[in-house]
Design a protein around this motif. Structure first.
Motif, short mmCIF file in Angstrom:
data_model
loop_
_atom_site.label_atom_id
_atom_site.label_comp_id
_atom_site.label_asym_id
_atom_site.label_seq_id
_atom_site.Cartn_x
_atom_site.Cartn_y
_atom_site.Cartn_z
N LEU A 28 0.88 -1.24 -0.04
CA LEU A 28 -0.19 0.08 -0.06
C LEU A 28 0.96 1.16 -0.05
CD1 LEU A 28 -3.15 0.50 0.48
CD2 LEU A 28 -2.59 1.25 2.74
N GLY A 49 -6.43 9.10 -0.54
CA GLY A 49 -6.18 7.84 -0.75
C GLY A 49 -4.88 7.34 -1.41
N CYS A 50 -3.72 8.17 -1.15
CA CYS A 50 -2.55 7.79 -1.77
C CYS A 50 -1.55 7.31 -0.72
CB CYS A 50 -1.90 9.11 -2.45
SG CYS A 50 -2.53 9.47 -4.16
N GLY A 51 -2.21 7.30 0.63
CA GLY A 51 -1.19 6.66 1.70
C GLY A 51 -0.48 7.62 2.40
N LYS A 52 -0.75 8.82 2.43
CA LYS A 52 -0.05 10.09 3.23
C LYS A 52 -0.31 9.70 4.70
CE LYS A 52 -2.31 13.51 1.14
NZ LYS A 52 -3.27 12.57 0.45
N SER A 53 -1.58 9.50 4.97
CA SER A 53 -1.98 9.48 6.54
C SER A 53 -1.28 8.12 7.02
CB SER A 53 -3.46 9.47 6.79
OG SER A 53 -4.01 10.96 6.44
N VAL A 54 -1.48 7.09 6.35
CA VAL A 54 -0.94 5.67 6.68
C VAL A 54 0.72 5.96 7.07
CG1 VAL A 54 -0.34 3.39 5.61
CG2 VAL A 54 -2.72 4.45 5.95
N1 LIG Z 1 -6.62 0.24 8.85
C1 LIG Z 1 -6.49 0.27 7.41
N2 LIG Z 1 -6.77 -1.19 6.82
C2 LIG Z 1 -6.62 -1.14 5.62
N3 LIG Z 1 -6.56 -0.05 4.62
C3 LIG Z 1 -6.35 0.94 5.16
C4 LIG Z 1 -6.20 1.28 6.45
N4 LIG Z 1 -6.01 2.45 6.62
C5 LIG Z 1 -6.01 2.97 5.33
N5 LIG Z 1 -6.11 2.26 4.27
C6 LIG Z 1 -5.99 2.43 3.11
O1 LIG Z 1 -4.84 3.05 2.88
C7 LIG Z 1 -4.94 3.76 1.65
C8 LIG Z 1 -4.12 5.24 1.99
O2 LIG Z 1 -5.02 5.77 2.87
P1 LIG Z 1 -4.66 7.06 3.75
O3 LIG Z 1 -3.09 6.88 4.05
O4 LIG Z 1 -5.67 7.62 4.69
O5 LIG Z 1 -4.42 8.17 2.29
P2 LIG Z 1 -4.26 9.65 2.18
O6 LIG Z 1 -4.03 10.23 3.70
O7 LIG Z 1 -3.35 9.83 1.37
O8 LIG Z 1 -5.60 10.33 1.94
C9 LIG Z 1 -6.22 3.76 1.35
O9 LIG Z 1 -6.57 2.90 0.01
C10 LIG Z 1 -6.99 3.23 2.43
O10 LIG Z 1 -8.47 2.60 2.36
#
Ligand SMILES: Nc1ncnc2c1ncn2[C@@H]1O[C@H](COP(=O)(O)OP(=O)(O)O)[C@@H](O)[C@H]1O
Ligand code: SF4
Ligand SMILES: [Mg+2]
Length: 347
Positions: A28, A49-54
């Motif tokens: 991811l 949805g690009c993975g910034k927060s994650v």
């Molecule tokens: N706990 C989780 N379990 C599974 N997938 C997740 C989880 N948290 C986020 N994702 C997925 O990770 C991807 C990136 O999410 P996120 O980091 O929130 O994006 P951004 O902050 O760039 O908008 C998304 O496809 C989201 O659905």
């Protein structure tokens, strides 16, 4: 700001993460690398949805694992790899040397405690000062973030404050212990434009005073232009382009970056939220094998579908992951591209 002289406060190398144990599932976050030095601001931009927060949550050790699984990579902060720290060690540096501001302050403020108690508690825990001193420092922080009538607000509960005020409290809390690194995830998105500008100016002033390094996640290119030293453009879990603000704004190379840049309105750049580029970020299950941008890229060729493009150095720190790079900005393709299919009205 010099790139080479300074030892970075945070250096992330080859970081990959997935939300599944299955080897068949694509990462991811995939092979992400960046660094940020003292007093510097790195902006990470990209659509939702690009993975910034994650990525930022993983760095803070705030991503539950399982389900999250780090596949590879290191994140060296103050000489130690954050990914190898114990929960206890992490708790010790979080809110202290390493702080985070979230998009929605209500999720990180405790409704049951007053503003003064919450800021004070963080100071007390990390600095070992007594209650009176902690309260005095909380008051000073409220003054610093320019909350009106700070003596009164010290005893207010979060719900008694406006959104902008709560965001200031978050900043006060995040900076109370003078962190070495601040990770701010869309810190002003929920605020109206005037307040946004004030809050950003505030963060920058405090940053200049304290030498705090900042990773600022935003989808607002107006914000990037104003505050960033370096910019990482993230698409579908990968950094597709990295460089200085000048590199990215004057000489964008990746079709995705060019699309984003093309969507900034020439007037009132503050409203320049991210482009509505045709199509959407692929879900984790549908991640293309080669270049992840290929399904939306007007230049996609067979080799883009067959294999992910490697990082291509352009000049200085500027690097781009696209099979076409480097491209001449004056080349017909670039101009054509900007005018063409991906551009739509900016919201
Ligand atoms: N706990 C989780 N379990 C599974 N997938 C997740 C989880 N948290 C986020 N994702 C997925 O990770 C991807 C990136 O999410 P996120 O980091 O929130 O994006 P951004 O902050 O760039 O908008 C998304 O496809 C989201 O659905
Ligand atoms: S590698 Fe190919 S598909 Fe990917 S951005 Fe470059 S041209 Fe487009
Ligand atoms: Mg996010």
């Amino acid at each position: 700001m010099s790139d080479t002289e300074r030892r970075p406060v945070l250096e992330v190398s080859g970081f990959s993460l997935k939300f599944s144990r299955s080897a068949a599932m694509p990462n991811l976050v995939d092979n992400v690398s960046f660094a940020v030095g003292s007093g510097e601001t790195l902006c990470i931009v990209g659509e939702s949805g690009c993975g910034k927060s994650v990525t930022s949550l993983a760095l803070m050790g705030l991503l539950a694992s399982p389900p999250a699984q780090r596949v590879s990579g290191t994140a060296v902060f103050d000489g130690k790899d954050l990914f190898t720290l114990t929960e206890r060690e992490l708790a010790d540096i979080r809110g202290n040397r390493l702080s985070m501001i979230f998009q929605e302050p209500m999720t990180s403020l405790n409704p049951a405690f007053t503003v003064g108690e919450q800021i004070g508690e963080s100071v007390r825990r990390h600095r070992g000062v007594d209650r009176a001193e902690a309260r005095a420092q909380a008051l000073e922080m409220l003054r610093l973030v320019r909350i009106p009538a700070p003596e009164t607000r010290l005893d207010a509960y979060p719900h008694q404050l406006s959104g902008g005020m709560r965001q200031r409290v978050m900043i006060a809390m995040a900076l109370a212990n003078r962190p070495r690194l601040l990770i701010a995830d869309e810190p002003t998105t929920a605020l109206d434009v005037t307040i946004q500008a004030q809050v950003l100016a505030l963060i920058r002033n405090l940053q200049a005073e304290t030498g705090t390094a900042m990773v600022l996640i935003t989808h607002d290119l107006g914000v990037v232009a104003e505050v960033a030293d370096h910019v990482a453009v993230m698409y579908a879990g990968r950094i597709v382009e990295y460089g200085t603000v000048a590199d990215l704004f004057d000489d964008p190379q990746h079709p995705y970056t060019i699309g984003l840049m093309g969507a900034i309105p020439s007037t009132g750049k503050r409203e320049g939220s991210l482009a509505t580029i045709r199509g959407s970020v692929p879900s984790p299950e549908q991640m293309p094998d080669g270049c992840r941008f290929a399904p939306r890229c007007p230049f996609a060729a067979q080799r883009c579908i067959d294999a992910a493009p490697p990082d291509q150095p352009i000049a200085g720190v500027h690097r781009v992951a696209c099979w076409l790079a480097p491209v001449e900005q004056s080349a017909p393709g670039a101009g054509q591209y900007q005018a063409a299919p991906m551009r739509k009205e900016v919201a």
